[in-house]
Design a protein around this motif. Sequence first.
Motif, short mmCIF file in Angstrom:
data_model
loop_
_atom_site.label_atom_id
_atom_site.label_comp_id
_atom_site.label_asym_id
_atom_site.label_seq_id
_atom_site.Cartn_x
_atom_site.Cartn_y
_atom_site.Cartn_z
N ILE A 183 -9.95 15.24 3.70
CA ILE A 183 -8.70 16.21 3.74
C ILE A 183 -8.69 16.56 5.18
CG2 ILE A 183 -8.16 18.69 3.36
CD1 ILE A 183 -9.32 18.43 0.71
N VAL A 184 -9.54 16.73 6.15
CA VAL A 184 -9.39 17.20 7.46
C VAL A 184 -9.07 16.12 8.60
CG1 VAL A 184 -10.89 19.29 7.25
CG2 VAL A 184 -11.69 16.98 8.22
N THR A 185 -9.31 14.85 7.82
CA THR A 185 -8.77 13.70 8.80
C THR A 185 -7.50 13.72 8.84
OG1 THR A 185 -11.06 12.49 8.08
CG2 THR A 185 -8.99 11.34 9.01
N PRO A 186 -6.84 13.72 10.09
CA PRO A 186 -5.29 13.57 10.23
C PRO A 186 -4.73 12.44 9.53
CG PRO A 186 -6.44 13.92 12.41
CD PRO A 186 -7.48 13.42 11.34
N GLY A 187 -3.78 12.77 8.83
CA GLY A 187 -3.06 11.72 7.83
C GLY A 187 -1.38 12.04 7.95
N VAL A 188 -1.05 11.46 6.80
CA VAL A 188 0.73 11.45 6.68
C VAL A 188 0.68 13.18 6.09
CG1 VAL A 188 2.38 10.80 5.04
CG2 VAL A 188 0.85 9.21 6.10
N ASN A 189 -0.04 13.64 5.23
CA ASN A 189 0.33 14.70 4.64
C ASN A 189 0.22 16.09 5.68
OD1 ASN A 189 0.55 13.87 2.05
ND2 ASN A 189 -1.69 14.25 1.56
N GLN A 190 -0.81 15.87 6.75
CA GLN A 190 -0.86 16.84 7.55
C GLN A 190 0.44 16.76 8.69
OE1 GLN A 190 -4.68 17.85 9.64
NE2 GLN A 190 -5.70 16.77 8.09
N VAL A 191 0.72 15.47 8.88
CA VAL A 191 1.90 15.48 9.82
C VAL A 191 2.97 16.05 9.17
CG1 VAL A 191 3.64 13.78 10.92
CG2 VAL A 191 1.10 13.29 10.99
N LEU A 192 3.29 15.94 7.85
CA LEU A 192 4.69 16.32 7.29
C LEU A 192 4.36 18.05 7.22
CD1 LEU A 192 4.98 13.90 4.25
CD2 LEU A 192 6.76 14.76 6.01
N VAL A 193 3.18 18.54 6.97
CA VAL A 193 3.05 20.06 6.79
C VAL A 193 3.24 20.53 8.10
CG1 VAL A 193 1.38 21.85 6.32
CG2 VAL A 193 1.38 19.82 4.82
N SER A 217 5.86 2.95 2.61
CA SER A 217 6.07 3.11 3.71
C SER A 217 7.48 3.14 4.22
CB SER A 217 5.62 1.57 4.35
OG SER A 217 5.91 0.51 3.72
N GLY A 218 8.30 2.48 3.25
CA GLY A 218 9.90 2.72 3.38
C GLY A 218 10.32 4.10 3.37
N TYR A 219 9.68 4.92 2.44
CA TYR A 219 9.94 6.36 2.48
C TYR A 219 9.61 7.08 3.61
CZ TYR A 219 10.50 11.15 0.77
OH TYR A 219 10.75 12.75 0.66
N LEU A 220 8.30 6.71 4.37
CA LEU A 220 7.86 7.43 5.52
C LEU A 220 8.70 6.72 6.82
CD1 LEU A 220 4.01 6.78 5.23
CD2 LEU A 220 5.18 8.90 4.87
N THR A 245 9.75 18.54 -2.51
CA THR A 245 10.20 17.07 -2.81
C THR A 245 9.59 16.16 -1.67
OG1 THR A 245 12.29 17.83 -3.68
CG2 THR A 245 11.95 15.47 -3.31
N ARG A 246 9.68 16.48 -0.51
CA ARG A 246 8.88 15.37 0.32
C ARG A 246 7.46 15.34 0.46
NH1 ARG A 246 11.49 16.01 6.52
NH2 ARG A 246 13.54 15.29 6.13
N GLY A 247 6.71 16.57 0.06
CA GLY A 247 5.35 16.65 -0.04
C GLY A 247 4.91 15.66 -1.33
N PHE A 248 5.61 16.18 -2.41
CA PHE A 248 5.48 15.46 -3.68
C PHE A 248 5.79 13.74 -3.66
CE2 PHE A 248 6.40 13.75 -7.67
CZ PHE A 248 5.48 14.48 -8.85
N THR A 249 6.81 13.37 -3.21
CA THR A 249 7.03 12.02 -2.94
C THR A 249 6.19 11.24 -2.24
OG1 THR A 249 9.52 12.57 -3.42
CG2 THR A 249 8.92 10.50 -2.74
#
Length: 215
Positions: free
Chosen positions: A21-31, A84-87, A125-129
Amino acid sequence: MNLPISGTELYSFMLVMMLMIVTPGVNQVLVLQSGLNFGHKAAIYNVAGITSSMFVHTLLSGLGISIIIIKSPSLLGLFKVVGSGYLIYLAISSIFNAYQLRNTTVNSTDLTNLSDSEISRKSFTRGFTTNVLNIQTSFIFLSIFPQYMNLNQSLLNQSLFLTLIFILLLIAWYAVIISLIFKIRHYLLDINIQRKLKTVSGVLLLVMAINMLVK
């Protein structure tokens, strides 16, 4: 009360999940992006979307659909392309927004014309998708969860229990991040800083999209 897993196995699972969880990833960037651009409430809805999507992965894993996707090169490829297209869409939107701010000189907390309800809905929606389409989350449910499950109890109950633990740890971590956003956001409302933040977060999302695609 008899838990599906307990003792050292539970502590081991919690440690592994916390490290992931603490490893930086897509979710953390979005939040971070949602929190810095729209405030801590938007970040909270972002996290709500992420955690809600975990139950989709639980269901897909329980029905065996995730395994079918992982083992089918064509389906896995399609899943990666869509994710990846959504990102990439989010990344381009962020970079474009930064470009739109290039001639803006007035500092303002009103960086969007969206209403609070629209911001909340879009953040959720962004977090969910994003998390539903994140193949790395599927791998967690397929590769890590089974290591802490046994055939003597209901696999669905065990999967739900582990998912709840995962979500509680995730919420705890993001609570720390969101509290930091709440404290420092007013220092970052300068238009020039906002433009740089949007550009950096957009580039990071683009890099992660490419990384998801080529893995």
